[in-house]
Design a protein around this motif. Structure first.
Motif, PDB file in Angstrom:
ATOM      1  N   ARG A  50      63.493  -6.583  83.818  1.00  0.00           N
ATOM      2  CA  ARG A  50      63.556  -5.151  83.512  1.00  0.00           C
ATOM      3  C   ARG A  50      62.553  -4.446  84.419  1.00  0.00           C
ATOM      4  NH1 ARG A  50      66.024  -2.473  79.534  1.00  0.00           N
ATOM      5  NH2 ARG A  50      65.056  -0.623  78.653  1.00  0.00           N
ATOM      6  N   LEU A  51      63.059  -3.594  85.319  1.00  0.00           N
ATOM      7  CA  LEU A  51      62.221  -3.017  86.367  1.00  0.00           C
ATOM      8  C   LEU A  51      62.251  -1.491  86.373  1.00  0.00           C
ATOM      9  CD1 LEU A  51      63.228  -5.347  89.357  1.00  0.00           C
ATOM     10  CD2 LEU A  51      61.316  -5.625  87.755  1.00  0.00           C
ATOM     11  N   PHE A  52      61.160  -0.929  86.875  1.00  0.00           N
ATOM     12  CA  PHE A  52      61.097   0.513  87.143  1.00  0.00           C
ATOM     13  C   PHE A  52      60.092   0.742  88.264  1.00  0.00           C
ATOM     14  CE2 PHE A  52      57.963  -0.317  83.841  1.00  0.00           C
ATOM     15  CZ  PHE A  52      56.862   0.449  84.194  1.00  0.00           C
ATOM     16  N   MET A  53      60.222   1.897  88.918  1.00  0.00           N
ATOM     17  CA  MET A  53      59.278   2.296  89.955  1.00  0.00           C
ATOM     18  C   MET A  53      58.385   3.379  89.376  1.00  0.00           C
ATOM     19  SD  MET A  53      61.668   2.662  93.224  1.00  0.00           S
ATOM     20  CE  MET A  53      62.574   1.322  93.879  1.00  0.00           C
ATOM     21  N   ALA A  54      57.090   3.295  89.728  1.00  0.00           N
ATOM     22  CA  ALA A  54      56.147   4.209  89.087  1.00  0.00           C
ATOM     23  C   ALA A  54      54.979   4.553  89.991  1.00  0.00           C
ATOM     24  CB  ALA A  54      55.624   3.573  87.801  1.00  0.00           C
ATOM     25  N   LEU A 103      59.104   6.949  88.493  1.00  0.00           N
ATOM     26  CA  LEU A 103      59.861   7.546  89.587  1.00  0.00           C
ATOM     27  C   LEU A 103      61.345   7.250  89.424  1.00  0.00           C
ATOM     28  CD1 LEU A 103      57.504   6.573  92.533  1.00  0.00           C
ATOM     29  CD2 LEU A 103      57.924   8.884  91.659  1.00  0.00           C
ATOM     30  N   GLU A 104      61.645   6.018  89.036  1.00  0.00           N
ATOM     31  CA  GLU A 104      63.043   5.604  88.863  1.00  0.00           C
ATOM     32  C   GLU A 104      63.090   4.417  87.916  1.00  0.00           C
ATOM     33  OE1 GLU A 104      66.575   6.664  89.123  1.00  0.00           O
ATOM     34  OE2 GLU A 104      65.603   7.401  90.937  1.00  0.00           O
ATOM     35  N   PHE A 105      63.883   4.540  86.851  1.00  0.00           N
ATOM     36  CA  PHE A 105      64.098   3.420  85.946  1.00  0.00           C
ATOM     37  C   PHE A 105      65.298   2.631  86.459  1.00  0.00           C
ATOM     38  CE2 PHE A 105      66.175   1.484  82.256  1.00  0.00           C
ATOM     39  CZ  PHE A 105      65.145   0.664  81.844  1.00  0.00           C
ATOM     40  N   ILE A 114      59.657  12.047  97.450  1.00  0.00           N
ATOM     41  CA  ILE A 114      59.602  10.587  97.295  1.00  0.00           C
ATOM     42  C   ILE A 114      60.641  10.112  96.290  1.00  0.00           C
ATOM     43  CG2 ILE A 114      58.193   8.727  96.289  1.00  0.00           C
ATOM     44  CD1 ILE A 114      55.787  10.011  97.689  1.00  0.00           C
ATOM     45  N   GLN A 115      60.699  10.750  95.146  1.00  0.00           N
ATOM     46  CA  GLN A 115      61.637  10.321  94.099  1.00  0.00           C
ATOM     47  C   GLN A 115      63.076  10.466  94.578  1.00  0.00           C
ATOM     48  OE1 GLN A 115      63.998  12.080  92.080  1.00  0.00           O
ATOM     49  NE2 GLN A 115      64.438  10.202  90.924  1.00  0.00           N
ATOM     50  N   SER A 116      63.390  11.582  95.218  1.00  0.00           N
ATOM     51  CA  SER A 116      64.749  11.835  95.697  1.00  0.00           C
ATOM     52  C   SER A 116      65.170  10.810  96.753  1.00  0.00           C
ATOM     53  CB  SER A 116      64.832  13.254  96.254  1.00  0.00           C
ATOM     54  OG  SER A 116      66.087  13.500  96.815  1.00  0.00           O
ATOM     55  N   LYS A 117      64.262  10.511  97.676  1.00  0.00           N
ATOM     56  CA  LYS A 117      64.581   9.542  98.724  1.00  0.00           C
ATOM     57  C   LYS A 117      64.794   8.150  98.132  1.00  0.00           C
ATOM     58  CE  LYS A 117      63.542   7.978 103.301  1.00  0.00           C
ATOM     59  NZ  LYS A 117      62.838   8.160 104.533  1.00  0.00           N
ATOM     60  N   LEU A 118      63.918   7.733  97.221  1.00  0.00           N
ATOM     61  CA  LEU A 118      64.091   6.434  96.565  1.00  0.00           C
ATOM     62  C   LEU A 118      65.441   6.366  95.851  1.00  0.00           C
ATOM     63  CD1 LEU A 118      60.606   5.701  94.962  1.00  0.00           C
ATOM     64  CD2 LEU A 118      61.793   4.284  96.648  1.00  0.00           C
ATOM     65  N   HIS A 119      65.741   7.400  95.104  1.00  0.00           N
ATOM     66  CA  HIS A 119      66.996   7.452  94.352  1.00  0.00           C
ATOM     67  C   HIS A 119      68.193   7.322  95.297  1.00  0.00           C
ATOM     68  CE1 HIS A 119      69.480   8.600  90.872  1.00  0.00           C
ATOM     69  NE2 HIS A 119      70.245   9.176  91.771  1.00  0.00           N
ATOM     70  N   GLU A 136      70.629   6.553  86.711  1.00  0.00           N
ATOM     71  CA  GLU A 136      70.942   7.800  86.013  1.00  0.00           C
ATOM     72  C   GLU A 136      71.067   8.913  87.036  1.00  0.00           C
ATOM     73  OE1 GLU A 136      67.779   8.415  83.219  1.00  0.00           O
ATOM     74  OE2 GLU A 136      68.719   7.120  81.735  1.00  0.00           O
ATOM     75  N   ASN A 137      72.056   9.760  86.841  1.00  0.00           N
ATOM     76  CA  ASN A 137      72.279  10.850  87.780  1.00  0.00           C
ATOM     77  C   ASN A 137      72.001  12.177  87.083  1.00  0.00           C
ATOM     78  OD1 ASN A 137      72.862  12.008  90.210  1.00  0.00           O
ATOM     79  ND2 ASN A 137      75.060  12.085  89.841  1.00  0.00           N
ATOM     80  N   ARG A 138      70.719  12.405  86.794  1.00  0.00           N
ATOM     81  CA  ARG A 138      70.327  13.665  86.171  1.00  0.00           C
ATOM     82  C   ARG A 138      69.067  14.178  86.848  1.00  0.00           C
ATOM     83  NH1 ARG A 138      68.304  11.534  80.247  1.00  0.00           N
ATOM     84  NH2 ARG A 138      66.753  10.098  81.031  1.00  0.00           N
ATOM     85  N   GLU A 139      68.787  15.435  86.611  1.00  0.00           N
ATOM     86  CA  GLU A 139      67.632  16.067  87.239  1.00  0.00           C
ATOM     87  C   GLU A 139      66.348  15.313  86.886  1.00  0.00           C
ATOM     88  OE1 GLU A 139      65.295  20.361  87.184  1.00  0.00           O
ATOM     89  OE2 GLU A 139      67.076  20.078  85.940  1.00  0.00           O
TER      90      GLU A 139
END
Length: 179
Positions: free
Chosen positions: A2-6, A43-45, A100-105, A116-119
């Motif tokens: 189970r990973l996320f970026m932070a 940043l991204e789950f 940063i978040q947008s580029k990672l996504h 997830e594709n939400r704001e």
């Protein structure tokens, strides 16, 4: 896994937020507050990811670069839930953070990750299933929050797992964005 970026916080930031949480507890009827060891800005789950895909995530992180920047805390808010609200601390707007978040996504979606594709609404979760007393006024914390600054120089790939019934976070990979 189970990973996320932070973005993880220095201990002085965690201590300052913990002081605010300790004071908040005086105004709550119920709830579970976040331990300082779990404080971070997601940043991204990513969710449950097979170990074979970790290299794709690391490669995406390695494409992120930029100048060091400062995040500032702004206000206390909540997401309304029937069983008790999720309380959070918001951040002042930061173009560097959103970039940063947008580029990672974008990179991860291009590589086939189902995200997830939400704001993106950056926040630090401080408690769940919280019910506050009627005399609670979140504005009383604005000055204290405004003094907390977070220097961002790196992003982390985190693993979340339960060990002996306790939630633990572990850094899998760290990327200095100034490279």
């Amino acid at each position: 896994m189970r990973l996320f970026m932070a973005i993880n916080f220095e201990n002085n930031v965690k201590d300052a937020v913990q002081n605010i949480i300790d004071d908040l507890k005086k105004y709550s009827k119920q709830g579970k507050y976040v331990d300082s060891e779990h404080m971070h800005l997601t940043l991204e789950f990513l969710g449950d990811i097979s170990p074979e895909k970790v290299d794709l995530i690391i490669d995406a992180m390695n494409q992120i670069s930029g100048e060091k920047f400062i995040l500032a805390l702004s206000k206390i808010g909540y997401f309304k839930r029937r069983e008790g609200n999720i309380y959070w601390i918001g951040f002042t707007e930061s173009p560097s953070l959103f970039r940063i978040q947008s580029k990672l996504h974008s990179i991860l979606v291009d590589r086939g990750f189902d995200l997830e594709n939400r704001e993106y609404k950056p926040h630090l979760t401080i408690g769940r299933k919280i019910l506050m007393n009627s005399n609670f006024n979140p504005e009383r914390y604005l000055e204290d929050l405004g003094e907390i600054k977070i220097s961002v120089e790196k992003i982390d790939l985190m693993q979340s797992e339960y060990i002996d019934g306790k939630l633990k976070y572990k850094v899998i990979y760290s990327r200095d964005i100034r490279d």
